[in-house]
Design an enzyme around this catalytic site. Structure first.
Site, PDB file in Angstrom:
ATOM      1  CD  GLN A 107      -8.339  -3.334   3.707  1.00 60.16           C
ATOM      2  OE1 GLN A 107      -9.559  -3.396   3.764  1.00 60.16           O
ATOM      3  NE2 GLN A 107      -7.687  -3.045   2.588  1.00 60.16           N
ATOM      4  CE1 TYR A 158     -14.737   3.586   1.787  1.00 56.85           C
ATOM      5  CE2 TYR A 158     -13.084   2.032   1.031  1.00 56.85           C
ATOM      6  CZ  TYR A 158     -14.404   2.419   1.143  1.00 56.85           C
ATOM      7  OH  TYR A 158     -15.388   1.627   0.600  1.00 56.85           O
ATOM      8  NE  ARG A 179      -6.417  -4.037  -1.815  1.00 55.53           N
ATOM      9  CZ  ARG A 179      -7.637  -4.327  -2.295  1.00 55.53           C
ATOM     10  NH1 ARG A 179      -8.712  -3.762  -1.775  1.00 55.53           N
ATOM     11  NH2 ARG A 179      -7.790  -5.185  -3.280  1.00 55.53           N
ATOM     12  N   GLY A 229     -10.201 -11.223  -5.235  1.00 56.30           N
ATOM     13  CA  GLY A 229     -11.322 -10.775  -4.426  1.00 56.30           C
ATOM     14  C   GLY A 229     -12.575 -11.548  -4.753  1.00 56.30           C
ATOM     15  NE  ARG A 230     -15.260  -8.147  -8.396  1.00 54.89           N
ATOM     16  CZ  ARG A 230     -15.241  -7.400  -9.492  1.00 54.89           C
ATOM     17  NH1 ARG A 230     -16.334  -7.245 -10.196  1.00 54.89           N
ATOM     18  NH2 ARG A 230     -14.119  -6.817  -9.879  1.00 54.89           N
TER      19      ARG A 230
HETATM   20  C1  8OZ Z   1     -17.326  -2.371  -1.596  1.00 55.89           C
HETATM   21  C2  8OZ Z   1     -18.383  -2.099  -0.743  1.00 55.89           C
HETATM   22  C3  8OZ Z   1     -18.132  -1.646   0.517  1.00 55.89           C
HETATM   23  C4  8OZ Z   1     -16.835  -1.444   0.934  1.00 55.89           C
HETATM   24  C5  8OZ Z   1     -13.275  -1.191  -0.384  1.00 55.89           C
HETATM   25  C6  8OZ Z   1     -14.072  -1.605   1.826  1.00 55.89           C
HETATM   26  O1  8OZ Z   1     -13.496  -1.001  -1.566  1.00 55.89           O
HETATM   27  C7  8OZ Z   1     -14.375  -1.505   0.548  1.00 55.89           C
HETATM   28  C8  8OZ Z   1     -15.771  -1.706   0.078  1.00 55.89           C
HETATM   29  C9  8OZ Z   1     -16.047  -2.172  -1.193  1.00 55.89           C
HETATM   30  O2  8OZ Z   1     -12.138  -1.115   0.057  1.00 55.89           O
END
Ligand code: 8OZ
Length: 363
Positions: A100, A181, A228, A319-320
């Site tokens: 990713q 992001y 994503r 994920g988790r």
């Molecule tokens: C949680 C903590 C730090 C980064 C994301 C890369 O949510 C993350 C991330 C998640 O995509």
């Protein structure tokens, strides 16, 4: 309902996956401050190789793209060398793994940037929440708006990172355009107030995510590139929703569909939160994209079976659950319980809470 449907192989265009259970990208903050993984990551990923597709933790394409301490990178030769150990071990164990590619944009802190510079973003609008620095959790720094002329440099950083990922032996890459992001900051009108060709209309706001995806697809072929998205996520960076979520993401999904990518991966709700898929028509996004669809967020065994059986999704990413269950695939097959890993092992530290979770034993 039988779980058999989760154990059929399929093609995400050119990526052949053995089953429909993906390992979602998980930030674990266990690399060095130079972004180089230790050998622990080799064990961590190869323990999880029975997943149909591993998506690596978000990986910085440049120092500028880094927002959290101890996250790995893919912009130096040392990064490539460390990742080669990971991809070889996963392949040896029969798995598939894509990287990713990540640029955090404004969700960063000056202390993580070269010479303490301000992080960059579409516009000088500060994010909220916290980022993880050497001093602990801190609010993100005020970002600087990128000049139009700088944007081609960011696209080049993605292209170079994609090339390095190829050298490192991955099966493909996933463009991280989710979770508040950089690419999502461009996409949403809540974080993008630009007046050039990267701001204003939906077409303009979607331009950078599309140009980045095209650049990465030039390196890999589109058939080994996934992306994503997270239309509903607001928690990371305290990123407000777009004002026309369905139109904006629908447009982007259609454009991405024309590129004939390997897959579209959606966080169907709030990241690090509850599934709220009912609040948005993810089927419409899947249809607009037209290719393979990976669903994520809070799925359990039954919902995963139903999602694949109904055609809602081709794969489900967990994920988790993958933190504490390296053998999640075997547990789903046997309908065995899942171990709930404690949250204090998620980020940072060493082997403990990372590579020491036992595999389920049916005997
Ligand atoms: C949680 C903590 C730090 C980064 C994301 C890369 O949510 C993350 C991330 C998640 O995509």
């Amino acid at each position: 309902m039988s779980a058999d449907i989760l154990f059929s192989s399929t093609m995400l265009r050119s990526i052949d996956v053995a089953n429909r259970i993906a390992m979602a990208p998980l930030t674990r903050s266990r690399a060095g401050m130079d972004g180089v993984h230790t050998p622990l990551a080799v064990d961590y990923y190869s323990q999880r190789a029975s997943s149909g597709l591993i998506i690596t933790e978000a990986t910085n394409i440049s120092q500028q793209g880094r927002g959290y301490a101890y996250t790995p990178g893919i912009y130096t030769d040392a990064h490539v060398e460390a990742w080669i150990w990971v991809t070889e071990a996963v392949h040896e164990a029969g798995g598939r793994i894509v990287m990713q590619l990540w640029h955090v944009g404004r969700v960063s802190h000056a202390s993580l940037q070269a010479n303490g510079a301000a992080p960059v973003a579409p516009s000088a609008i500060a994010g909220g929440g916290t980022v993880y620095t050497l001093a602990g959790y801190e609010p993100p720094s005020m970002p600087r708006a990128l000049d139009t002329e700088e944007i081609s440099g960011i696209i080049e950083d993605y292209r170079l990172a994609a090339r390095r990922a190829k050298e490192a032996g991955f099966d493909g890459v996933e463009v991280h355009a989710a979770n508040g992001y950089l690419l999502e900051q461009f996409l949403r009108d809540s974080t993008n107030a630009r007046e050039d060709r990267y701001g204003g209309t939906i077409e303009n706001r979607a331009r950078l995510p599309i140009e980045v995806t095209r650049a990465v697809a030039e390196v890999w072929g589109p058939d080994r590139v996934g992306i994503r998205l997270s239309p509903l996520a607001t928690s990371i960076g305290a990123t407000p929703l777009d004002s026309t979520t369905a139109d904006t993401y629908g447009y982007l999904a259609r454009q991405l569909g024309e590129l004939k990518l390997a897959y579209l991966h959606c966080v169907e709700g709030q990241t690090v939160g509850d599934n709220a898929a009912d609040a948005f028509d993810f089927k419409a996004l899947h249809t607009a994209f037209g290719g393979k669809y990976m669903a994520n967020n809070g799925y359990d065994r039954q919902r995963a079976i139903a999602a694949v059986a109904s055609g809602h999704a081709d794969m489900v990413a967990f994920g988790r659950p993958y933190i504490g269950n390296p053998d999640l695939v075997e547990r789903i097959r046997a309908n065995a319980p899942w171990f709930d890993a404690p949250a204090d092992c998620y980020y940072g530290g060493g082997a403990e809470g990372y590579i020491d979770f036992p595999v389920f034993s049916s005997g």
